[in-house]
Design an enzyme around this catalytic site. Structure first.
Site, PDB file in Angstrom:
ATOM      1  N   THR B 200     -39.291  52.966 -97.340  1.00  0.00           N
ATOM      2  CA  THR B 200     -38.663  51.937 -98.158  1.00  0.00           C
ATOM      3  C   THR B 200     -38.282  50.788 -97.235  1.00  0.00           C
ATOM      4  O   THR B 200     -37.854  51.010 -96.104  1.00  0.00           O
ATOM      5  CB  THR B 200     -37.453  52.528 -98.909  1.00  0.00           C
ATOM      6  OG1 THR B 200     -36.803  51.490 -99.628  1.00  0.00           O
ATOM      7  CG2 THR B 200     -36.453  53.197 -97.989  1.00  0.00           C
ATOM      8  N   GLU B 345     -33.770  56.170-101.969  1.00  0.00           N
ATOM      9  CA  GLU B 345     -32.941  57.176-101.296  1.00  0.00           C
ATOM     10  C   GLU B 345     -32.389  58.214-102.266  1.00  0.00           C
ATOM     11  O   GLU B 345     -31.853  59.239-101.838  1.00  0.00           O
ATOM     12  CB  GLU B 345     -31.761  56.472-100.587  1.00  0.00           C
ATOM     13  CG  GLU B 345     -32.133  55.662 -99.356  1.00  0.00           C
ATOM     14  CD  GLU B 345     -32.595  54.242 -99.679  1.00  0.00           C
ATOM     15  OE1 GLU B 345     -32.914  53.968-100.863  1.00  0.00           O
ATOM     16  OE2 GLU B 345     -32.650  53.423 -98.755  1.00  0.00           O
ATOM     17  N   LYS B 455     -19.177  36.314-100.010  1.00  0.00           N
ATOM     18  CA  LYS B 455     -17.760  36.565 -99.745  1.00  0.00           C
ATOM     19  C   LYS B 455     -17.078  35.258 -99.369  1.00  0.00           C
ATOM     20  O   LYS B 455     -17.278  34.728 -98.290  1.00  0.00           O
ATOM     21  CB  LYS B 455     -17.598  37.605 -98.644  1.00  0.00           C
ATOM     22  CG  LYS B 455     -16.268  38.317 -98.764  1.00  0.00           C
ATOM     23  CD  LYS B 455     -16.347  39.752 -98.275  1.00  0.00           C
ATOM     24  CE  LYS B 455     -15.064  40.494 -98.629  1.00  0.00           C
ATOM     25  NZ  LYS B 455     -15.010  41.807 -98.008  1.00  0.00           N
ATOM     26  N   TRP B 460     -15.138  38.112-103.833  1.00  0.00           N
ATOM     27  CA  TRP B 460     -16.578  38.223-104.004  1.00  0.00           C
ATOM     28  C   TRP B 460     -17.089  37.311-105.118  1.00  0.00           C
ATOM     29  O   TRP B 460     -16.497  37.255-106.205  1.00  0.00           O
ATOM     30  CB  TRP B 460     -16.948  39.670-104.339  1.00  0.00           C
ATOM     31  CG  TRP B 460     -17.014  40.537-103.117  1.00  0.00           C
ATOM     32  CD1 TRP B 460     -16.888  40.136-101.811  1.00  0.00           C
ATOM     33  CD2 TRP B 460     -17.232  41.948-103.074  1.00  0.00           C
ATOM     34  NE1 TRP B 460     -17.003  41.210-100.959  1.00  0.00           N
ATOM     35  CE2 TRP B 460     -17.218  42.338-101.713  1.00  0.00           C
ATOM     36  CE3 TRP B 460     -17.441  42.924-104.031  1.00  0.00           C
ATOM     37  CZ2 TRP B 460     -17.405  43.658-101.301  1.00  0.00           C
ATOM     38  CZ3 TRP B 460     -17.626  44.243-103.630  1.00  0.00           C
ATOM     39  CH2 TRP B 460     -17.603  44.596-102.274  1.00  0.00           C
TER      40      TRP B 460
END
Lengths: 562, 562
Positions: B200, B345, B455, B460
């Site tokens: 990946t 994953e 950020k 955020w």
């Protein structure tokens, strides 16, 4: 670092044991607001959310640890904790609190005789017993015989716990324990740790113990979550489920564990009262119930039954074959009956009347027959039908053999009985003791118990088939067909018939009636029993309300040789 | 014999490893007549029953063993066998033949650059490669770089296999191997043996290898068999499924393994040709397809698309967020879009837009929004949304955190990369790198990639939210919002906008447009980008066709500090 070392090192991070604790945790985390209902006939209804159940499980576990419950591991059993209780939220809490500590929950069969109950508690080595108040007289009667029990925890639906002293044991109250304990922090442990133990009656000898690991119960729950969401069940979060098998009987067939995976509302019924159960089905909008055929019969013939609209209700059948008459009665009320199959030894579900793409389009009557009597193996389970040498019989829908099974959730052994274990597991497949045919579609059609099949001149005669036919005679109330020793053929069939009250029937009536089915080609002529005994007394019954053929065989063992 | 010894001794009988071999065996035994279809755009359609596939798997395994493939165990990898192929029955056969021997199937990402393909083959240590003929030029180009490959097996849809010589390797033909080999008798082995390995792409550095054991892939298949039979999927044996994700990409999201549990007909499409896929969906009566959003877009905007009635078709979305415009386009065609989520994953599925009893009765618009963007964890998987210290953020639907996960099917490690593994698994939870909010119902709403979140002054800003809004401006063709270093706030958002062909748009147009959404309360004022760059060039793209923000961040890193 070599590849090999690295693969090994990684394992500490990712491993995830298939424990009942992770199962309930997941259910609670995902469906915190879903509810379970405890609706006993003789106390107020109780509603708890999954979150509330989990809180009680955690408090109960703390109390259990303080009572001295010790964990086991894959090679050593944890403390055995017995329970004598009807279906309830408390039983559900025990399902998770005891195994969650790595200990073993012994689900005591309260329908056994007091002697057998004492035998199983001693054989299991239960140190703590959880006892519903109505079983106190029973407990008091057997307590002098109990060798390992040190503590008893009383459960009651009444506002005040009973005040009772028991010789030689400490007594606690369930709700007090929960109230006074803080929530337990469960830890992961090896999924191959034994979680449950219970007993099943054999044809000979005392009850035999079967047991299951966490891994087995989780995989069984996953498999039935898959199978019961498939046609014809098609259960989902929309459904409300009521188990009508006792929770002491093979974990209510694993349903409560699957509940946490499927996010369904469940209703637990306490001591089963058919009128109250009908009322609760209606009030709680129950869509799926499951149990043995006689339960369906009791629901449909209850005086209150006509008051309720049961159309669309699904009935999962198991435990024994669905009689055709009962099936038709249920269909006439709009109930969808779905056959299932398993044993105590198989956790229990291994086959159900599941459809495939190729069978969904069967004609209606073929489908109905399949739902009533047919079976297909559930995920990961392999079922074979074999001859006495363990070889597959032809898939011709005719040749009879024994059902053997391989699946991730079969009891490792009969508890402390290596000899019976070897017999159960001969050839590496679990032998069910049921005989069946299978067909080219891979469907299985159960015929009889192996011990009830009659072996005549080297060929098998299916006693249940003869019983099915004889039971359709209008004057017949009860019937059992047994194999009786015969000097020439080894065994020959003998029918024992109880006429309906006020009716008369003779041996010749039955034989002539059977001959019509011989003429129609439904059974071979040599299947017709050598003798039909007309009995005025009710047939002797087993603890599961089936005709006790063991007693009948003993009673009539000389009728063909005399 | 003590109880302890007996529990241990029993294990030899009952154990049943969760291997891919037992999974396919069960599917074949239960649905022998079910078919898979191989429908490539440039060769005749092929139909095989599960039985035929199984026979070919068994022959292939014999051939693989003769080619020198060796088994592994939980601490040691078996021989690595790579595959370069589109979705096909042959890929399906490799899915079972290679891991069935205890060896490791490396599903090579054929969309990688030749350099990365060579890198991954070398990093995996592939000894044998299975290569579709159309990848021969690629193979010939990279073969001098391959360090471990000794044998190549060619696959083709043409009647005659290609005649080819490759320097330093032995060459075989797939169908010849199958024809000349006898069926293999697979043996049980430890379920924690690694079965698959693939790569990946990260934001930095070379591709990272992830790998999965048999146990993990079987449990993942069971979990998605449960979740995809639940609402809103409600898939069953009635359905016909077509994966529109490549089989080299996380085992086509595990679908083909679930196929054998669910007994569904599957259609494999070869090299994906959207016109031919539309035709095949119609011809084969496909009811469920799944893939990334762009695939749905390509299907719906294909010139042939209006010819086909797609009403009732279900589209399982994954890989990235479903854009609202595309969702509405799909709905206007009668397609039911269902959101899903996972990573390479995570094997990959960990969450889907599944309903609960409490959410089935939501109003239609809330349901639609949930199907488009919402998620719920699938069985046995625990998802949390945490702050930078690993603490749960409030379940208020507003507070943003990173998604971390625990589940039985997460990659144990990045292959041969302990440092990145520690980062992935910090605190014992797998860190997804995705940011989300969760709400009091336990639903998860993904916001952004952690690396793309901006950020600003300790707070955020969600880049995807700004992109969503800007993309609805009628003159905007493409848009990406990135965080750019800022002397005072640390980072501030910058939008890069590509106008639609023939259209004009200015920085002020975009800022004014955004202010309307500030006034409506949809975004805070301080989210409005400090700068909007109007670009005449198409945005740079990653290998999965997303805007490459890494390049954009590099390109525009000084626009706010200069």
């Amino acid at each position: 670092m070599s590849i090999e070392e690295f693969v090994e090192r990684a394992s500490e991070f990712y491993d995830y044991p298939l424990t009942l604790t992770n199962l309930i945790k997941w259910g609670v985390d995902t469906f915190p607001e879903q509810e379970i209902v405890y609706a006993p006939p003789d106390a107020p209804k109780l509603r708890l959310t999954f979150t509330q159940v989990w809180d009680r499980v955690r408090r109960l576990a703390t109390a259990l640890e303080q009572l001295g419950v010790k964990p086991g591991d894959p090679k050593r059993l944890g403390t055995r904790v017995g329970a004598l209780e009807w279906n309830s939220h408390r039983y559900l809490e025990l399902y998770y609190a005891v195994p969650g500590l790595g200990a073993v929950l012994h689900t005591v069969n309260v329908r056994y005789s007091p002697e057998d109950i004492a035998y199983t508690i001693n054989h299991a080595g239960d140190e703590i017993l959880f006892v519903k108040d109505e079983f106190l007289p029973l407990l008091q009667a057997i307590i002098p015989k109990l060798k390992t029990v040190k503590k008893v925890v009383l459960m009651t639906d009444k506002p005040e716990p009973p005040q009772v002293k028991l010789p030689g044991v400490e007594v606690y109250n369930y709700e007090d324990l929960i109230r006074s304990s803080s929530p337990y922090d469960f830890k992961d442990f090896d999924e191959r740790t034994v979680a449950t133990l219970f007993y099943t009656s054999g044809t000979t000898g005392p009850p035999k113990g079967v047991f299951f690991t966490h891994r087995q119960l989780v995989l069984h729950a996953m498999a039935i979550a898959i199978s019961t969401s498939a046609p014809p069940y098609e259960l989902s979060v929309r459904d409300v489920v009521m188990p009508l098998v006792p929770m002491y009987h093979v974990h209510a067939w694993g349903g409560p564990h699957a509940m946490f995976l499927a996010g369904q509302k469940y209703v637990f019924t306490g001591r089963m009262d058919w009128g109250y159960i009908l009322k609760t089905i209606s009030e709680e909008k129950v869509t799926y119930v499951y149990g043995v055929p006689v339960i369906l019969y009791l629901l449909l013939t209850h005086p209150d039954s006509p008051k309720y609209d049961l159309r669309g209700l699904k009935y999962g059948n198991g435990g024994s074959a669905m009689p055709e008459g009962l099936y038709k009665l249920a269909r006439s009320r709009g109930i969808i009956v779905i056959n299932g199959y398993g044993l105590s030894e198989t956790a229990p579900v291994i086959a159900q009347a599941l459809f495939k793409a190729s069978t969904l389009n069967w004609p209606e009557d073929k489908k109905e027959n399949y739902l009533m009597k047919g079976l297909r193996q559930i995920p990961l389970t392999f079922i074979r039908v074999v001859d006495e040498y363990g070889k597959d019989v032809p898939k011709d829908g005719k040749t009879i053999g024994e059902i053997v099974v391989r699946s991730p959730w079969l009891t490792p052994a009969y508890f402390k009985d290596p000899e019976k274990t070897r017999e159960l597991w001969r050839g590496g497949w679990l032998h069910t003791g049921d005989v069946a045919v299978w067909d080219s579609d891979g469907h299985i059609w159960i015929m009889d118990r192996l011990k009830d099949v009659i072996k005549s001149g080297g060929e098998w005669i299916v006693s249940t088939k003869l019983e099915d036919i004889i039971s359709t005679h209008p004057a017949v109330g009860e019937v059992a067909v047994i194999g009786v020793p015969h000097p020439k053929w080894g065994e020959r069939p003998v029918a024992v018939v109880v006429p309906k009250p006020g009716q008369r029937v003779t041996e010749d009536d039955i034989k002539n009636y059977l001959m019509k089915f011989v003429e129609k080609g439904e059974i071979p002529k040599w299947w017709v029993p050598d003798k039909v005994i007309i009995s005025e007394k009710e047939l002797p019954k087993t603890s599961t309300a089936k005709a006790d053929k063991k007693i009948l065989r003993e009673l009539y063992k000389n009728v063909l040789s005399a």
